[in-house]
Design an enzyme around this catalytic site. Structure first.
Site, PDB file in Angstrom:
ATOM      1  N   LYS A 174      39.295  83.760  20.931  1.00  0.00           N
ATOM      2  CA  LYS A 174      37.830  82.766  20.068  1.00  0.00           C
ATOM      3  C   LYS A 174      36.968  83.842  19.879  1.00  0.00           C
ATOM      4  O   LYS A 174      36.389  84.532  20.748  1.00  0.00           O
ATOM      5  CB  LYS A 174      37.274  81.464  20.765  1.00  0.00           C
ATOM      6  CG  LYS A 174      38.375  80.506  21.077  1.00  0.00           C
ATOM      7  CD  LYS A 174      38.117  79.159  21.927  1.00  0.00           C
ATOM      8  CE  LYS A 174      39.013  78.318  22.001  1.00  0.00           C
ATOM      9  NZ  LYS A 174      38.588  77.183  23.185  1.00  0.00           N
TER      10      LYS A 174
ATOM     11  N   TYR B  52      35.337  59.533  53.558  1.00  0.00           N
ATOM     12  CA  TYR B  52      35.325  59.273  52.080  1.00  0.00           C
ATOM     13  C   TYR B  52      36.120  57.737  51.864  1.00  0.00           C
ATOM     14  O   TYR B  52      35.284  57.015  50.962  1.00  0.00           O
ATOM     15  CB  TYR B  52      36.042  60.059  51.165  1.00  0.00           C
ATOM     16  CG  TYR B  52      36.402  59.689  49.748  1.00  0.00           C
ATOM     17  CD1 TYR B  52      35.599  60.040  48.803  1.00  0.00           C
ATOM     18  CD2 TYR B  52      37.717  58.983  49.368  1.00  0.00           C
ATOM     19  CE1 TYR B  52      35.738  59.878  47.402  1.00  0.00           C
ATOM     20  CE2 TYR B  52      37.813  58.622  47.911  1.00  0.00           C
ATOM     21  CZ  TYR B  52      36.883  58.994  47.144  1.00  0.00           C
ATOM     22  OH  TYR B  52      37.155  58.825  45.829  1.00  0.00           O
TER      23      TYR B  52
ATOM     24  N   CYS C  87      80.453  60.466  10.072  1.00  0.00           N
ATOM     25  CA  CYS C  87      81.288  59.526  10.350  1.00  0.00           C
ATOM     26  C   CYS C  87      81.137  58.280   9.277  1.00  0.00           C
ATOM     27  O   CYS C  87      80.295  58.156   8.757  1.00  0.00           O
ATOM     28  CB  CYS C  87      80.762  58.817  11.836  1.00  0.00           C
ATOM     29  SG  CYS C  87      81.097  57.118  12.164  1.00  0.00           S
TER      30      CYS C  87
ATOM     31  N   CYS D 136      85.371  59.825  14.350  1.00  0.00           N
ATOM     32  CA  CYS D 136      84.062  59.700  15.104  1.00  0.00           C
ATOM     33  C   CYS D 136      84.213  59.768  16.500  1.00  0.00           C
ATOM     34  O   CYS D 136      85.108  58.848  17.109  1.00  0.00           O
ATOM     35  CB  CYS D 136      83.239  58.840  14.745  1.00  0.00           C
ATOM     36  SG  CYS D 136      81.911  58.044  15.583  1.00  0.00           S
TER      37      CYS D 136
ATOM     38  N   TYR E 178      37.487  72.647  27.101  1.00  0.00           N
ATOM     39  CA  TYR E 178      37.620  73.845  26.443  1.00  0.00           C
ATOM     40  C   TYR E 178      36.725  74.136  25.289  1.00  0.00           C
ATOM     41  O   TYR E 178      36.593  75.424  24.890  1.00  0.00           O
ATOM     42  CB  TYR E 178      39.013  74.429  26.310  1.00  0.00           C
ATOM     43  CG  TYR E 178      39.891  73.550  25.351  1.00  0.00           C
ATOM     44  CD1 TYR E 178      39.251  73.094  23.907  1.00  0.00           C
ATOM     45  CD2 TYR E 178      40.989  72.994  25.509  1.00  0.00           C
ATOM     46  CE1 TYR E 178      40.053  72.560  23.078  1.00  0.00           C
ATOM     47  CE2 TYR E 178      41.597  72.039  24.931  1.00  0.00           C
ATOM     48  CZ  TYR E 178      41.414  71.878  23.318  1.00  0.00           C
ATOM     49  OH  TYR E 178      42.004  71.099  22.486  1.00  0.00           O
TER      50      TYR E 178
ATOM     51  N   SER F  46      43.617  72.323  14.504  1.00  0.00           N
ATOM     52  CA  SER F  46      44.767  73.227  15.340  1.00  0.00           C
ATOM     53  C   SER F  46      44.435  74.539  15.150  1.00  0.00           C
ATOM     54  O   SER F  46      43.247  74.902  14.510  1.00  0.00           O
ATOM     55  CB  SER F  46      46.281  72.532  14.676  1.00  0.00           C
ATOM     56  OG  SER F  46      46.056  72.952  13.476  1.00  0.00           O
TER      57      SER F  46
ATOM     58  N   GLU G 214      41.303  82.810  26.591  1.00  0.00           N
ATOM     59  CA  GLU G 214      41.507  81.713  27.667  1.00  0.00           C
ATOM     60  C   GLU G 214      43.124  81.126  27.458  1.00  0.00           C
ATOM     61  O   GLU G 214      43.653  81.194  26.447  1.00  0.00           O
ATOM     62  CB  GLU G 214      40.428  80.548  27.437  1.00  0.00           C
ATOM     63  CG  GLU G 214      40.583  79.992  26.132  1.00  0.00           C
ATOM     64  CD  GLU G 214      39.035  79.112  26.044  1.00  0.00           C
ATOM     65  OE1 GLU G 214      38.059  79.660  26.128  1.00  0.00           O
ATOM     66  OE2 GLU G 214      39.131  77.946  25.580  1.00  0.00           O
TER      67      GLU G 214
ATOM     68  N   CYS H  85      79.766  51.637  13.130  1.00  0.00           N
ATOM     69  CA  CYS H  85      79.686  52.455  14.160  1.00  0.00           C
ATOM     70  C   CYS H  85      78.502  51.912  15.035  1.00  0.00           C
ATOM     71  O   CYS H  85      77.335  52.045  14.821  1.00  0.00           O
ATOM     72  CB  CYS H  85      79.725  53.985  13.637  1.00  0.00           C
ATOM     73  SG  CYS H  85      79.358  55.074  15.063  1.00  0.00           S
TER      74      CYS H  85
ATOM     75  N   LYS I 178      46.133  79.222  26.796  1.00  0.00           N
ATOM     76  CA  LYS I 178      46.314  78.021  25.852  1.00  0.00           C
ATOM     77  C   LYS I 178      47.226  76.952  26.827  1.00  0.00           C
ATOM     78  O   LYS I 178      48.475  77.243  27.169  1.00  0.00           O
ATOM     79  CB  LYS I 178      47.206  78.388  24.752  1.00  0.00           C
ATOM     80  CG  LYS I 178      47.455  77.351  23.867  1.00  0.00           C
ATOM     81  CD  LYS I 178      47.932  77.715  22.402  1.00  0.00           C
ATOM     82  CE  LYS I 178      47.847  76.818  21.491  1.00  0.00           C
ATOM     83  NZ  LYS I 178      48.884  75.622  21.686  1.00  0.00           N
TER      84      LYS I 178
ATOM     85  N   CYS J 192      83.282  55.523  17.194  1.00  0.00           N
ATOM     86  CA  CYS J 192      83.974  54.317  16.808  1.00  0.00           C
ATOM     87  C   CYS J 192      85.238  54.737  16.232  1.00  0.00           C
ATOM     88  O   CYS J 192      85.954  54.068  15.868  1.00  0.00           O
ATOM     89  CB  CYS J 192      83.141  53.833  15.615  1.00  0.00           C
ATOM     90  SG  CYS J 192      82.965  54.724  14.091  1.00  0.00           S
TER      91      CYS J 192
ATOM     92  N   LYS K 185      50.948  83.691  20.918  1.00  0.00           N
ATOM     93  CA  LYS K 185      52.007  83.049  21.543  1.00  0.00           C
ATOM     94  C   LYS K 185      52.991  83.879  22.488  1.00  0.00           C
ATOM     95  O   LYS K 185      53.060  84.939  21.837  1.00  0.00           O
ATOM     96  CB  LYS K 185      52.820  82.045  20.694  1.00  0.00           C
ATOM     97  CG  LYS K 185      52.172  81.070  19.860  1.00  0.00           C
ATOM     98  CD  LYS K 185      52.160  79.739  21.237  1.00  0.00           C
ATOM     99  CE  LYS K 185      51.513  78.444  20.510  1.00  0.00           C
ATOM    100  NZ  LYS K 185      52.555  77.727  19.553  1.00  0.00           N
TER     101      LYS K 185
ATOM    102  N   ASP L  84      49.233  73.877  28.228  1.00  0.00           N
ATOM    103  CA  ASP L  84      50.338  73.060  27.626  1.00  0.00           C
ATOM    104  C   ASP L  84      50.432  71.864  28.034  1.00  0.00           C
ATOM    105  O   ASP L  84      50.936  71.241  28.837  1.00  0.00           O
ATOM    106  CB  ASP L  84      51.729  73.871  27.879  1.00  0.00           C
ATOM    107  CG  ASP L  84      52.802  73.493  27.027  1.00  0.00           C
ATOM    108  OD1 ASP L  84      52.397  72.844  25.925  1.00  0.00           O
ATOM    109  OD2 ASP L  84      53.942  73.783  27.112  1.00  0.00           O
TER     110      ASP L  84
HETATM  111  S1  IVH Z   1      40.543  75.457  21.000  1.00  0.00           S
HETATM  112  C1  IVH Z   1      39.510  74.437  16.806  1.00  0.00           C
HETATM  113  N1  IVH Z   1      41.196  76.130  23.485  1.00  0.00           N
HETATM  114  O1  IVH Z   1      46.115  74.033  21.606  1.00  0.00           O
HETATM  115  C2  IVH Z   1      39.955  75.068  18.257  1.00  0.00           C
HETATM  116  N2  IVH Z   1      42.900  74.654  22.094  1.00  0.00           N
HETATM  117  O2  IVH Z   1      46.515  74.092  18.181  1.00  0.00           O
HETATM  118  C3  IVH Z   1      40.989  74.155  18.544  1.00  0.00           C
HETATM  119  N3  IVH Z   1      45.015  73.856  23.595  1.00  0.00           N
HETATM  120  O3  IVH Z   1      46.252  70.807  20.535  1.00  0.00           O
HETATM  121  C4  IVH Z   1      41.299  74.294  20.170  1.00  0.00           C
HETATM  122  N4  IVH Z   1      44.318  75.182  25.565  1.00  0.00           N
HETATM  123  O4  IVH Z   1      44.693  71.135  22.618  1.00  0.00           O
HETATM  124  C5  IVH Z   1      41.817  75.440  22.233  1.00  0.00           C
HETATM  125  N5  IVH Z   1      41.802  76.916  25.563  1.00  0.00           N
HETATM  126  C6  IVH Z   1      42.287  76.162  24.639  1.00  0.00           C
HETATM  127  C7  IVH Z   1      43.405  75.469  24.531  1.00  0.00           C
HETATM  128  C8  IVH Z   1      43.515  74.723  23.290  1.00  0.00           C
HETATM  129  C9  IVH Z   1      45.220  74.579  24.488  1.00  0.00           C
HETATM  130  C10 IVH Z   1      45.666  73.125  22.582  1.00  0.00           C
HETATM  131  C11 IVH Z   1      44.873  72.234  21.788  1.00  0.00           C
HETATM  132  C12 IVH Z   1      45.471  71.931  20.556  1.00  0.00           C
HETATM  133  C13 IVH Z   1      46.140  73.111  20.438  1.00  0.00           C
HETATM  134  C14 IVH Z   1      45.722  74.016  19.164  1.00  0.00           C
END
Ligand code: IVH
Length: 725
Positions: free
Chosen positions: A330, A57, A466, A448, A252, A103, A140, A472, A142, A451, A354, A144
């Site tokens: 979804k 490579y 303070c 404080c 995604y 979101s 799927e 300060c 979520k 200061c 969550k 981070d």
């Molecule tokens: S779908 C309208 N799929 O979560 C659909 N979002 O509040 C919006 N995130 O900041 C996004 N993994 O970046 C989707 N598998 C996933 C995700 C995902 C992470 C994040 C996304 C957004 C937040 C949604």
């Protein structure tokens, strides 16, 4: 013929360099190399299945770079050499998203997920067009990380942008180009002429540990967690720095899709803005075109089965190679998604489950009282470090003394620390049974901690402050950090560490002193190279031209945020007018009553804000700083103040419904208000006009039945924003 042989011949005989024959050979070899290396990258980074030994490579890559150096005109946009990072930028340009980046609503337990499913079914049943109410769900992880939008034209990566406020983000194309899991050119065929792919950019857990180890050994600051590290890496103006960060992009969904001349034909209703008929199939399609996608994505034929996945993934979570904070549910069918539409900032057809916050048990070692910009003393719990929710936590916020009393927490106590997602860790409760006789009660200091000025707690406030003001150093540091921040004077390159040094070395005593800093003084500071010092002088100079609203916000007057500052600026038009009204506030005079109340006629300004404005502008030393700033050259145009009855929509009530694509809801509301309209939440006979975007439902129907004028977003913008200066 090998690449190096071609080059050697070209170099040996300049005449040959122009020969069609050699150019053709080089060009052909070059495009073979581009394809080969891109193939290798795909196998290595996306499929995790290398096809070439590293040494081979490296050799191919060297050949590619040699050809590009010898014949620069051959360099193509999809060349893997572009991944090393382009030249640094001065700033990121703004990119308006063709479709807003939304979101997600959250669900915290099974009941909320079942209610989500019920809501969708009721809605679909009520919809006359739809006979179908069985819903397949795709679940799927979520991820981070940081949301990103990546656009391809005719298969070639042309743009990448952050989410920003959902309507517009920042152009981070050159940074995203360095990420190996982002194809520079799509693989295979059949892709639309324009394809926007959305996904998450993140750093895997193992890469994060390595990154921090490297930072530690270079004596650099370590990152708090992988998400912050990913966000920080993407915000680098120098793409070469981003190139060194181990970022991954996982696709995604798609965003804007345009097939142009060759439309998809499978389903007439959704054909041209989707690459498949279902979300699940679209993810498979993205994988075929070369994107990295998540391997845990699963389709279920009912909500019950999908809910079962929550415990499956929760059990897998510790062994996953990346951090997740939940599961996204979804609706699979794009047809059903279209029928369900959106509510304000989130789609109806998706929800994020969550995971419960993670908790751990540790010891409270001591309390540190931190002093903020307005002098507020915030107790910070110093904890015996404990690993919770993927990070080591050694600090937790306690907010104020009331919170300490509510928790009945003492130094030496055994406490439960909770961390959810990216929020600041908190002390959830004390384990009273473990309390020893050594535990000591926490008292608010009388002085404080920075200061030594006396502290003061007003009767109607939970916080203790303070009284040192800008004498300060802690308050001064915070005031300067606020003054130079992006939404205030926006001085690029003046980071917290530099502000700390400037204050500690007494190089500045007020924000006005920033503008008389000299190059040799700045260059003498730690962590500031000569080049950055001269950039900083230029940034300070550039910040001098500002707006009245930004200037007002930058002063850091209590309770005067961005919106209040804007409202004040628009109402009064000039700084002297604001100062006059602030000083007059509360000033009882027999002959001049009207003036004393003018401040609270401004939107958002009530008696408390008015009191803070009055207090700020009544202090001589604040006025001196303002005069010094103006003397240093700070300037802004005054605003032409239109009295309310001159505004075009004065006295009208407008309603916003459905999702907007160009403006955010807040922006649209602010625009309407600046034109004199009131923005209401529901449609009635009193409504003058409705701005309806995609997904508008009952409010639109009601407006139509009442014969109220309806504009789409484009119509609204054309009528009021494009013609108005
Ligand atoms: S779908 C309208 N799929 O979560 C659909 N979002 O509040 C919006 N995130 O900041 C996004 N993994 O970046 C989707 N598998 C996933 C995700 C995902 C992470 C994040 C996304 C957004 C937040 C949604």
């Amino acid at each position: 013929m090998t690449a190096s042989k071609i080059i050697r011949q070209i170099l040996a005989n300049p005449l040959l360099a122009t020969s069609k024959h050699f150019e053709r050979d080089a060009k052909q070899r070059y495009s073979e190399l581009v394809q080969l290396i891109n193939d290798h990258n795909h196998h290595y980074y996306v499929l995790d299945d290398p096809i070439l030994p590293d040494a081979d490579y490296d050799q191919l890559f060297r050949q590619l770079v040699d050809i590009e150096a010898a014949i620069p005109s051959l360099l193509t946009d999809d060349s893997p050499s572009r991944r090393v990072g382009a030249e640094p930028l001065d700033r990121f340009d703004s990119v308006v998203h063709k479709l807003p980046m939304l979101s997600l609503d959250n669900a915290f337990n099974d009941e909320e997920l079942l209610a989500f499913d019920q809501r969708l079914k009721t809605r679909l049943r009520e919809d006359a067009d739809s006979a179908e109410t069985a819903i397949d769900y795709v679940c799927e992880p979520k991820l981070d990380g940081v949301a990103v939008s990546v656009t391809y034209e005719h298969g070639v990566l042309v743009r990448a942008a952050t989410r920003g406020d959902g309507a517009a983000g920042e152009d981070i194309t050159e940074n995203v180009r360095t990420i190996k899991t982002v194809p520079l050119k799509l693989r295979g065929s059949g892709y639309p002429a324009v394809l926007e792919v959305r996904g998450e950019i993140y750093i895997s857990s193992a890469d994060f540990i390595q990154l921090n180890e490297r930072a530690a050994s270079n004596d650099e600051k370590q990152f708090v967690n992988p998400r912050n590290a990913a966000a920080g890496s993407l915000r680098q103006l120098d793409p070469k720095i981003t190139a060194q960060r181990p970022l991954t992009m996982c696709a995604y969904s798609t965003g804007f899709v345009d097939y142009q001349a060759t439309p998809r034909t499978s389903n007439h209703k959704i054909a041209n803005n989707h690459i498949a008929d279902t979300h699940y199939d679209s993810i498979q399609q993205l994988a075929e075109w070369g994107f990295f996608t998540n391997s845990e994505i699963t389709r279920f034929s009912s909500i019950d089965k999908a809910i079962g996945f929550c415990s499956t993934l929760a059990a897998l979570r510790p062994s996953l190679s990346y951090e997740i904070d939940g599961i996204v549910f979804k609706v699979d069918s794009f047809l059903l998604q279209a029928e369900l539409g959106f509510v304000s900032r989130a789609p109806r057809w998706a929800i994020a489950y969550k995971f419960p916050a993670e908790e751990a048990i540790t010891q409270l070692n001591s309390i540190e009282w931190q002093v903020g910009r307005t002098g507020a003393l915030t107790p910070v719990a110093k904890l015996e470090p404990v690993f919770v929710g993927g990070v080591t936590v050694s600090n937790a916020t306690l907010h104020n003394i009331d919170e300490i009393q509510r928790l009945d927490v003492r130094v030496g106590d055994t406490v439960v620390v909770r961390r959810a997602g990216d929020v600041i860790p908190q002390i959830a409760r004390v384990i009273i049974e473990e309390r020893t006789t050594d535990a000591t009660a926490i008292k608010v200091p009388t002085q404080c901690s920075v200061c030594q000025s006396p502290v003061l707690r007003l009767d109607d406030e939970a916080v203790t402050r303070c009284t040192g003001g800008l004498l300060c150093s802690a308050q001064l540091k915070e005031a300067i950090k606020h003054f130079v921040s992006r939404k205030a004077m926006d001085v690029d390159g003046l980071g917290d560490k530099i502000v700390d040094q400037l204050v500690e070395q007494k190089l500045i005593l007020t924000v006005a002193d920033l503008y008389s800093l000299e190059l040799n003084v700045l260059a003498g500071l730690e962590r500031l190279a000569d080049k950055s010092a001269s950039n900083l002088i230029a940034a300070l100079e550039a910040s001098k031209s500002t707006t009245l609203a930004k200037f007002l916000y930058s002063l850091g007057i209590r309770e005067v945020g961005e919106t209040t500052a804007k409202n004040l600026a628009n109402h009064f038009g000039s700084l002297p007018a604001i100062i006059k009204a602030a000083i007059a506030y509360g000033f009882e005079s027999d002959d001049d009553h009207s003036n004393s109340e003018e401040l609270i006629n401004v939107d958002d300004v009530g008696p408390i804000v008015a009191k803070h404005l009055n207090a700020f502008f009544s202090l001589e030393r604040n006025l001196e700083v303002i005069i010094a700033l103006q003397a240093a050259g700070l300037n802004w145009p005054d605003i032409d103040v239109k009295s309310a009855d001159q505004l075009p929509l004065n006295g009208q009530t407008w309603v916003l419904t459905g999702s907007l694509e160009t403006l955010t809801r807040d922006q649209a509301k602010a625009q309407l208000e600046s034109l004199g309209a009131k923005v209401a939440g529901s449609v009635s006979k009193k409504t003058h006009c409705v701005v309806a975007g995609p997904g508008a439902g009952s409010k639109l129907a009601k407006a139509e039945s009442l014969g109220i004028e309806v504009l789409d977003e484009k119509g609204f913008i054309e009528r009021f924003l494009l013609t108005n200066d």
